[in-house]
Motif scaffolding. Structure first.
Motif, PDB file in Angstrom:
ATOM      1  N   SER A 196       0.815  -1.223   0.000  1.00 35.28           N
ATOM      2  CA  SER A 196       0.000   0.000   0.000  1.00 35.28           C
ATOM      3  C   SER A 196       0.847   1.272   0.000  1.00 35.28           C
ATOM      4  N   GLY A 197       1.961   1.237  -0.692  1.00 37.12           N
ATOM      5  CA  GLY A 197       2.781   2.441  -0.837  1.00 37.12           C
ATOM      6  C   GLY A 197       3.765   2.661   0.302  1.00 37.12           C
ATOM      7  N   LYS A 198       3.874   1.697   1.242  1.00 38.76           N
ATOM      8  CA  LYS A 198       4.805   1.874   2.366  1.00 38.76           C
ATOM      9  C   LYS A 198       6.250   1.617   1.944  1.00 38.76           C
ATOM     10  N   ALA A 199       6.429   0.868   0.855  1.00 38.58           N
ATOM     11  CA  ALA A 199       7.787   0.571   0.380  1.00 38.58           C
ATOM     12  C   ALA A 199       7.762   0.523  -1.148  1.00 38.58           C
ATOM     13  N   PHE A 200       8.937   0.585  -1.736  1.00 40.87           N
ATOM     14  CA  PHE A 200       9.045   0.494  -3.192  1.00 40.87           C
ATOM     15  C   PHE A 200       9.973  -0.658  -3.543  1.00 40.87           C
ATOM     16  N   GLU A 201       9.648  -1.350  -4.632  1.00 38.13           N
ATOM     17  CA  GLU A 201      10.577  -2.385  -5.098  1.00 38.13           C
ATOM     18  C   GLU A 201      11.054  -2.009  -6.490  1.00 38.13           C
TER      19      GLU A 201
ATOM     20  N   SER B  14     -12.192  10.890   1.572  1.00 37.15           N
ATOM     21  CA  SER B  14     -11.808   9.658   2.269  1.00 37.15           C
ATOM     22  C   SER B  14     -13.018   8.726   2.249  1.00 37.15           C
ATOM     23  N   ARG B  15     -12.776   7.483   2.580  1.00 38.35           N
ATOM     24  CA  ARG B  15     -13.913   6.559   2.654  1.00 38.35           C
ATOM     25  C   ARG B  15     -14.833   6.944   3.810  1.00 38.35           C
ATOM     26  N   GLY B  16     -14.234   7.525   4.852  1.00 36.57           N
ATOM     27  CA  GLY B  16     -15.052   7.984   5.979  1.00 36.57           C
ATOM     28  C   GLY B  16     -16.131   8.934   5.494  1.00 36.57           C
ATOM     29  N   ALA B  17     -15.757   9.870   4.624  1.00 37.90           N
ATOM     30  CA  ALA B  17     -16.725  10.846   4.107  1.00 37.90           C
ATOM     31  C   ALA B  17     -17.747  10.165   3.193  1.00 37.90           C
ATOM     32  N   CYS B  18     -17.285   9.194   2.401  1.00 33.81           N
ATOM     33  CA  CYS B  18     -18.213   8.489   1.488  1.00 33.81           C
ATOM     34  C   CYS B  18     -19.197   7.638   2.295  1.00 33.81           C
TER      35      CYS B  18
ATOM     36  N   GLN C  74      -6.960   2.687  -0.748  1.00 26.13           N
ATOM     37  CA  GLN C  74      -6.740   1.282  -1.096  1.00 26.13           C
ATOM     38  C   GLN C  74      -7.906   0.708  -1.878  1.00 26.13           C
ATOM     39  N   THR C  75      -9.126   1.045  -1.480  1.00 30.05           N
ATOM     40  CA  THR C  75     -10.297   0.522  -2.188  1.00 30.05           C
ATOM     41  C   THR C  75     -10.978   1.618  -3.009  1.00 30.05           C
TER      42      THR C  75
ATOM     43  N   LEU D 158      -3.902   6.555   2.943  1.00 25.94           N
ATOM     44  CA  LEU D 158      -2.562   6.912   2.465  1.00 25.94           C
ATOM     45  C   LEU D 158      -2.183   6.103   1.228  1.00 25.94           C
ATOM     46  N   ALA D 159      -2.703   4.873   1.147  1.00 24.11           N
ATOM     47  CA  ALA D 159      -2.374   4.010  -0.006  1.00 24.11           C
ATOM     48  C   ALA D 159      -2.772   4.664  -1.326  1.00 24.11           C
ATOM     49  N   GLY D 160      -3.730   5.586  -1.258  1.00 23.40           N
ATOM     50  CA  GLY D 160      -4.209   6.189  -2.509  1.00 23.40           C
ATOM     51  C   GLY D 160      -3.604   7.532  -2.829  1.00 23.40           C
TER      52      GLY D 160
END
Ligand code: FAD
Length: 321
Positions: free
Chosen positions: A137-142, A236-240, A253-254, A275-277
């Motif tokens: 989810s964007g916490k690391a890069f490969e 945010s999903r909270g608002a949706c 993320q979703t 944050l993933a998005g």
């Protein structure tokens, strides 16, 4: 080693999406001096070919067919595979968009090829083309390289800059003839939700609201700020979930994964799924009345305060510019 690379152009409402030009720029890196061939699939799209040359395509292949008026996995994969069969490229680049995420794995499986998806950066290092992509989810890069077979990648929109347009550039356009048959789905009509302004997935500026906006009306000051900045509104999903806005605005993320130049988070706590998005946004500004909110950990600029006071002040200041 120079390669022939096919890049898929994306059309919406008879207009090329920016990711089409970003794919050409990515294709140039993958081609290492070889040819970049842009592929245009759709109906009534012939007039769009000039722009593909302006942004660096060496050649364009078109399939203009009324069965390709709207995207279907069957129709587009038959058409795209027909081009690949003729061109036999060593590299393929597609946007990591809703269309690309659906089409690319299908094509890769038919070609028995690997696929590096959601690429955010491409560089040439140590004699290899190195592709960077986010994980966890964007916490690391490969970083990945291709050692064998077709170099097939999808690129995340808004990460790889398009080449500067040059309207003097031109090239050869050739149609590919293909009979599209046995479609398992036929799109009869597309009914879009009414949405004004800039497309969220391609916006350079996004003003996003969370549960902190407290109501549907609470989004109004955010819409005004977005309009002044020429940007789009997200959520945010909270608002949706709270019915303050439509799910098509959800980032995370979703929801949608976006990389604007400027992301202004208003009343969003900064949950990992959010944050993933958006954590790859170039500049992040957070407005939250809780100084401990997680969003401040990734923000470049933080404003501790009530969004209903801060957002209108920002709007007034930006209006003066
Ligand atoms: P909250 O966490 O309630 O935060 C509201 C914030 O507003 C608080 O920090 C508060 O201090 C602040 N605030 C309140 N009033 C004001 C004011 N007047 N001025 C300034 N600040 C104020 N979430 C997503 O966003 N996207 C996703 O894609 C996503 N996918 C998920 C997938 C799964 C499987 C799960 C389990 C969860 C997912 N979530 C997603 C939900 C996520 O975990 C959080 O619940 C959600 O992001 C919280 O939304 P929020 O930040 O708006 O709300």
């Amino acid at each position: 080693m120079s390669r022939k690379v096919i890049v898929l152009s994306e059309v919406r409402d008879q207009t090329l999406r920016n990711v089409s030009f970003e794919a050409i720029a990515a294709g140039k890196v993958v081609a290492e001096g070889g040819e970049v061939v842009a592929v245009l699939l759709g109906h009534g799209v012939n007039s769009l070919t000039d722009q593909l040359f302006h942004y660096g395509a060496d050649r364009v292949r078109v399939i203009d067919n009324d069965q390709l008026k709207t995207y279907t996995p069957d129709g587009f994969s038959q058409a795209f595979l027909a081009v690949l069969e003729e061109e036999k490229p060593e590299g393929i680049v597609i946007g990591h968009t809703a269309l690309g995420k659906d089409l690319a794995p299908k094509i890769a499986s038919r070609l028995q090829s690997g696929l590096i998806s959601d690429v955010t950066d491409i560089e040439v290092a140590g004699g290899h083309i190195v592709f960077t992509r986010p994980i966890y989810s964007g916490k690391a890069f490969e970083k990945k390289i291709v050692t064998d077979g077709v170099t097939f990648v999808t690129i995340r929109p808004n990460n790889i800059a398009p080449l500067e347009a040059d309207s003097t550039l031109t090239g050869e356009v050739a149609e590919v003839s293909v009979e599209i048959k046995d479609l398992r789905t036929i799109v009869k009509d597309v009914v879009r939700k009414a949405s004004a302004g800039v497309d969220l997935s391609e916006a350079k500026v996004v003003v996003a609201g969370g549960r902190g906006v407290k109501s549907m009306d609470g989004f109004e000051p955010l819409k005004e700020l977005a309009t002044v900045l020429g940007g789009a509104v997200g959520a945010s999903r909270g608002a949706c979930d709270a019915d303050y806005c439509d799910y098509s605005l959800q980032i995370g993320q979703t929801g949608k994964v976006i990389t604007p130049d400027l992301y202004i988070a208003c009343g969003i706590s900064g949950a990992i799924q959010h944050l993933a998005g958006m954590s790859n946004s170039k500049v992040i500004v957070a407005i939250n009345k809780d100084p401990e909110a997680n969003i401040f950990k990734i923000a470049d600029y933080g404003i501790v305060g009530d969004l209903f006071e801060v957002v209108p002040l920002l709007t007034e200041e930006f209006k003066k510019l």
